[in-house]
Design a protein around this motif. Sequence first.
Motif, PDB file in Angstrom:
ATOM      1  N   ALA A   1       0.858  -1.147  -0.040  1.00 55.95           N
ATOM      2  CA  ALA A   1      -0.104   0.043   0.146  1.00 55.95           C
ATOM      3  C   ALA A   1       0.639   1.448  -0.133  1.00 55.95           C
ATOM      4  CB  ALA A   1      -0.931  -0.008   1.295  1.00 55.95           C
ATOM      5  N   VAL A   2       1.938   1.344   0.965  1.00 55.06           N
ATOM      6  CA  VAL A   2       2.655   2.642   1.154  1.00 55.06           C
ATOM      7  C   VAL A   2       3.365   2.619  -0.219  1.00 55.06           C
ATOM      8  CG1 VAL A   2       4.553   3.715   2.114  1.00 55.06           C
ATOM      9  CG2 VAL A   2       2.906   2.363   3.437  1.00 55.06           C
ATOM     10  N   ALA A   3       4.093   1.605  -0.732  1.00 56.10           N
ATOM     11  CA  ALA A   3       4.775   1.723  -2.055  1.00 56.10           C
ATOM     12  C   ALA A   3       3.955   2.147  -3.190  1.00 56.10           C
ATOM     13  CB  ALA A   3       5.343   0.338  -2.303  1.00 56.10           C
ATOM     14  N   VAL A   4       2.773   1.817  -3.324  1.00 56.96           N
ATOM     15  CA  VAL A   4       1.738   2.181  -4.359  1.00 56.96           C
ATOM     16  C   VAL A   4       1.617   3.763  -4.302  1.00 56.96           C
ATOM     17  CG1 VAL A   4      -0.165   2.089  -5.611  1.00 56.96           C
ATOM     18  CG2 VAL A   4       1.077  -0.027  -4.896  1.00 56.96           C
ATOM     19  N   LYS A   5       1.377   4.138  -2.988  1.00 50.58           N
ATOM     20  CA  LYS A   5       0.934   5.652  -2.953  1.00 50.58           C
ATOM     21  C   LYS A   5       2.123   6.470  -3.028  1.00 50.58           C
ATOM     22  CE  LYS A   5      -2.310   4.824   0.956  1.00 50.58           C
ATOM     23  NZ  LYS A   5      -2.765   5.130   2.427  1.00 50.58           N
ATOM     24  N   ASN A   6       3.216   5.987  -2.929  1.00 52.50           N
ATOM     25  CA  ASN A   6       4.647   6.598  -3.146  1.00 52.50           C
ATOM     26  C   ASN A   6       4.671   6.780  -4.714  1.00 52.50           C
ATOM     27  OD1 ASN A   6       5.221   7.054  -0.579  1.00 52.50           O
ATOM     28  ND2 ASN A   6       6.549   5.311  -0.349  1.00 52.50           N
ATOM     29  N   LEU A   7       4.577   5.830  -5.335  1.00 50.02           N
ATOM     30  CA  LEU A   7       4.524   5.859  -6.861  1.00 50.02           C
ATOM     31  C   LEU A   7       3.284   6.957  -7.311  1.00 50.02           C
ATOM     32  CD1 LEU A   7       4.645   2.045  -7.810  1.00 50.02           C
ATOM     33  CD2 LEU A   7       6.476   3.801  -7.931  1.00 50.02           C
ATOM     34  N   LYS A   8       2.452   6.960  -6.805  1.00 52.13           N
ATOM     35  CA  LYS A   8       1.178   8.050  -7.351  1.00 52.13           C
ATOM     36  C   LYS A   8       1.615   9.414  -7.078  1.00 52.13           C
ATOM     37  CE  LYS A   8      -2.836   9.341  -8.425  1.00 52.13           C
ATOM     38  NZ  LYS A   8      -3.359   9.270  -9.776  1.00 52.13           N
ATOM     39  N   ARG A   9       2.364   9.420  -5.796  1.00 55.96           N
ATOM     40  CA  ARG A   9       2.940  10.807  -5.212  1.00 55.96           C
ATOM     41  C   ARG A   9       3.735  11.357  -6.133  1.00 55.96           C
ATOM     42  NH1 ARG A   9       4.043   9.640  -0.573  1.00 55.96           N
ATOM     43  NH2 ARG A   9       6.047   9.591  -0.725  1.00 55.96           N
ATOM     44  N   GLN A  10       4.801  10.425  -6.566  1.00 57.70           N
ATOM     45  CA  GLN A  10       6.098  11.154  -7.353  1.00 57.70           C
ATOM     46  C   GLN A  10       5.822  10.847  -8.907  1.00 57.70           C
ATOM     47  OE1 GLN A  10       9.846   9.613  -5.903  1.00 57.70           O
ATOM     48  NE2 GLN A  10       8.828   8.713  -4.022  1.00 57.70           N
ATOM     49  N   ASP A  11       4.337  10.865  -9.091  1.00 55.05           N
ATOM     50  CA  ASP A  11       3.824  10.913 -10.653  1.00 55.05           C
ATOM     51  C   ASP A  11       4.769   9.969 -11.487  1.00 55.05           C
ATOM     52  OD1 ASP A  11       2.639  11.942 -12.736  1.00 55.05           O
ATOM     53  OD2 ASP A  11       4.192  13.288 -13.103  1.00 55.05           O
ATOM     54  N   ALA A  12       4.787   8.584 -11.019  1.00 58.37           N
ATOM     55  CA  ALA A  12       5.413   7.769 -11.686  1.00 58.37           C
ATOM     56  C   ALA A  12       4.200   7.295 -12.744  1.00 58.37           C
ATOM     57  CB  ALA A  12       5.612   6.281 -10.788  1.00 58.37           C
ATOM     58  N   ARG A  13       4.830   6.909 -14.114  1.00 60.18           N
ATOM     59  CA  ARG A  13       4.082   6.657 -15.164  1.00 60.18           C
ATOM     60  C   ARG A  13       4.302   5.267 -15.697  1.00 60.18           C
ATOM     61  NH1 ARG A  13       1.226  11.033 -17.367  1.00 60.18           N
ATOM     62  NH2 ARG A  13       1.002  12.551 -15.608  1.00 60.18           N
ATOM     63  N   ILE A  14       5.494   5.071 -16.139  1.00 56.70           N
ATOM     64  CA  ILE A  14       5.856   3.544 -16.726  1.00 56.70           C
ATOM     65  C   ILE A  14       6.456   2.943 -15.710  1.00 56.70           C
ATOM     66  CG2 ILE A  14       7.231   2.830 -18.493  1.00 56.70           C
ATOM     67  CD1 ILE A  14       5.164   4.771 -19.334  1.00 56.70           C
ATOM     68  N   ILE A  15       5.744   1.905 -14.992  1.00 56.90           N
ATOM     69  CA  ILE A  15       6.369   1.542 -13.777  1.00 56.90           C
ATOM     70  C   ILE A  15       6.456  -0.307 -14.185  1.00 56.90           C
ATOM     71  CG2 ILE A  15       5.413   0.810 -11.556  1.00 56.90           C
ATOM     72  CD1 ILE A  15       3.404   2.774 -11.992  1.00 56.90           C
TER      73      ILE A  15
END
Length: 987
Positions: free
Chosen positions: A347-361
């Motif tokens: 959960a926390v890792a996915v939220k960090n991806l969202k917060r840092q504007d990750a697009r290609i994962i």
Amino acid sequence: FYYLIFVKLLLHPCRAPVIKYTMVPRLTASSCAIIRPPRDGGIRYRGLTQDVQILPVDYEIEYICRGNRVIVGPKVRKCLPNGTWTDITLRSRCLLQCPRVWTSLENGYVVSWTPGLPAEGTVLQYSCQVGFRMVGRNSTVCTKLGKWDSPKPVCHCKYATCFGSMRKLYIGALFPMSGGWPGGQACLPSAQMALELVNKRTDILPDYELEMIYYDSKCDPGEATKLLYDLLYTEPIKIVLMPGCSSVSTLVAEAARMWNLIVLSYGSSSPALSNRQRFPTFFRTHPSATLHNPTRVQLFQKWKWTKIATIQQTTEVFTSTLDDLEQRVKEAGIEISVRQSFLTDPAVAVKNLKRQDARIIVGLFYETEARKVFCEVFKEKLYGKKYVWFLIGWYADNWFKIKDPSIDCSVENMTEAVEGHVTTEIVMLNPETVRGASNLTSQEFLAQLMSRLGGKNPEETGGFQEAPLAYDAVWALALALNKTVGALKAKGRRLEDFNYNNQDITAEIYRALNTSSFEGVSGHVVFDAQGSRMAWTLIEQLQGGSYKKIGYYDSTKGNLSWYGNDKWIGPGPPADQTVVIEEFRFLSQKLFASVSVFAGLGILLGIVCLTFNIYNSKVRYIQNSQPYLNNMTAVGCMMALAAVFPLGIDGLHVHKSQFPVVCQFRLWLLGLGFSLAYGSMFTKIWWVHTVFTKKDEKKEKRKHLEPWKLYATVGVLLAVDVLSLMIWQIVDPLHITVEKFTKEAPKGDLDVLIQPLLEHCSSKKMNTWLDGCVKLSALSVVHVLSPVGVVYGYKGLLLLLGIFLAYETKSVSTEKINDHRAVGMAIYNVAVLCMITAPVTMILSSQQDASFAFASLAIVFSVYITLVVLFIPKMRRLITRGEWQSEQQDTMKTGSSTNNNDEEKSRQLERENRELQKIIQEKEVRVSELRNQLAERQALRSRRPPSSQNQNHSTPPPPSSQNDPKSLLPPPGRNHCHNSRLQLLYK
């Protein structure tokens, strides 16, 4: 509602098993009852107490056997949501193991119809090679006592010539028939198929026969350690080891170097095995997990992505894979902007991806964790047309539809979240219909393998997907040994001479394997420098809930085969980050045109005023206003107005390389315009203040005006300005600086942001010279000055001093500079505009239109007011009164102008007033002296005796002129003040 179930079997080496029963409630569908262990065995419970009666869903139990018995059948069972256990229809038994010697036959073949270890019920079928005949039974069965029911048969040669013609080479193999990855169930029959074909070929090792001695490693390093010991210390000598399962291969490969053994694995994907220093003799036909990375990098480059993010489960295989990916993308010029990891909860890792504007994962995790990750992805809305996920391709095709009690997302939620993701999977079966070294196509191989498995369901057979890799591993070994025969023969050596101390033969086998290249049923077989298989990668995309093949990538040749059927939720592949479009803010052209018109009209007005002043320079009224200084003012005004044009020029009109020239042009026009215009007015007001505020004895010395001193003062001010500008331009020239503003989102659903930019003229030490935009001159040249700036100390003091001098001389009247009051008004005008415009312009410096409007309009208004105040009254006077004559013509006229008469009268009255003041002072002194004398006489009279007074009483003295008050008055004459003259004196 109660029934008896078996709870626990207690084992003790000195007593029989004790069975304990209890009564428990009937179970629900979300739990499982403890089941009965096999006879002579028990159940291992992980993390639970002995009193537990109901086990939760997903809980796993493991069967254990007593003594030297082994598990036959499922060793591990898992509790299912429906309340049953996995493989409940398959029986698990603890049986005695029969000797493994029966599983191999010299000069013959052994086929086991029961996969796994030779235990009770295992049936072996024997056959002899061509030219040999069998002595004994051709089949045997393992009994429940752990013994074979018949002696081992022997293959005898039918002819005398067959003895010594075929020499055996032994392969020690470990096939995991059970455990975490029971890949041996399909890989062992596949390897045996390859051995039979190799031994039948006359062009491959014609003088040798390959024989494989294998054991069940159970994918357990502890079990593999014991079996490896048996392989190494039991005859015959093995020339090659073939382990499966990454953990077992790690153990075998690290130990094999001590026995000079080549290790060829068919089922190991751990990237750690690519370490040549740690595993110098290791090869594998199963590609490394890092083989996905070249394919991923190729796709990143194809879709022009330079920024990616990663999320991984914290395990060794994924960590090493990600380390390899990081190195590869760095070489390709791609940045990993976000790197997240998790152990159990993503959960926390996915939220960090969202917060840092990750697009290609890129996601690296097991299938069970993948469901958790994409449930969080759905909650965070980290999917859709702006995102692309890269996953591992060996998940089940319906992995996202499997109900998982550990997540709270529905199947519809999961299907929506995973739509459009891309997977990469190692191609383990050649997709092309070609015949390779074994003269079989991939489809023919599958048909023979299915026949050998006896019609088992491939999905229920462990290692079915990796079976082609085991088949090609045997062929790679056979071809390498065949190549080694010639090299060793040239050195007088033979393969059968191999022993565990012989490094030369090992080196030749290593060299042959390292250069292997052939077509196998799994594709083109070739090894890289780390001994890992270079294979094709299948690229798939989830489209409409099902996977579609969109391409292949051949890492050996770097060739990408693309089908062109990739689909995206948006118009195309999304951007790897929010696209930022840089957009320069330019000055409004309408505003620039409007202000330019006013500035142009002001320049025309300045030309008219300058022409008027030059043409009438010999008129006395114009001469008394110092026309040359007025000419400088008019020229300075026009230069200031001319500065409006470069002030409005920006990157829209000139190239970036030419912009510094425009900056310098602005600076020089504004600086010189200030020095000329304000300097000339300052000189006037300074001279008036100097002459008319000094003591009387010094005024007469300064009343004679010398024009060259005025011009010299203006020249000094101009020289100081020129010198400071030259030093500034040489030491710290102006250049372009770009100011960045907060990014703005455009209208519409566009994945872009607008980055507003604004060009400024600046220098490295701007705080020393100027700091923004402040008003510099009476012509409202606007620039903001730093409190420590050079220009502030110079121009600012001149403005303040000019205001002070204008105030001090507001009531002075002089004919030498008859327009000094108009000059004072102009200076006041500049001061007011400075105080208003300077702070406003400083605040609005980031708003190009407002800043230009304030600065340019202040310049225009100041110039207009200055020109109107200084020149329009002169024009009006000369036009209305007709005073167009020169000074010589004016003296020839009989009369004089009213202005000249008034000035003459004023000077005459001032002289008479000063003379009368002197006379009054003299008379006042005389009156004071007479009064003192009168007081003394009266005092003397009061001291005389009365007798004398009576004697003199009859004859009064004659009147004296001294005692008469009238005698104290001044005699009539020229010094007598007439009434009219006295009025003038006190006026």
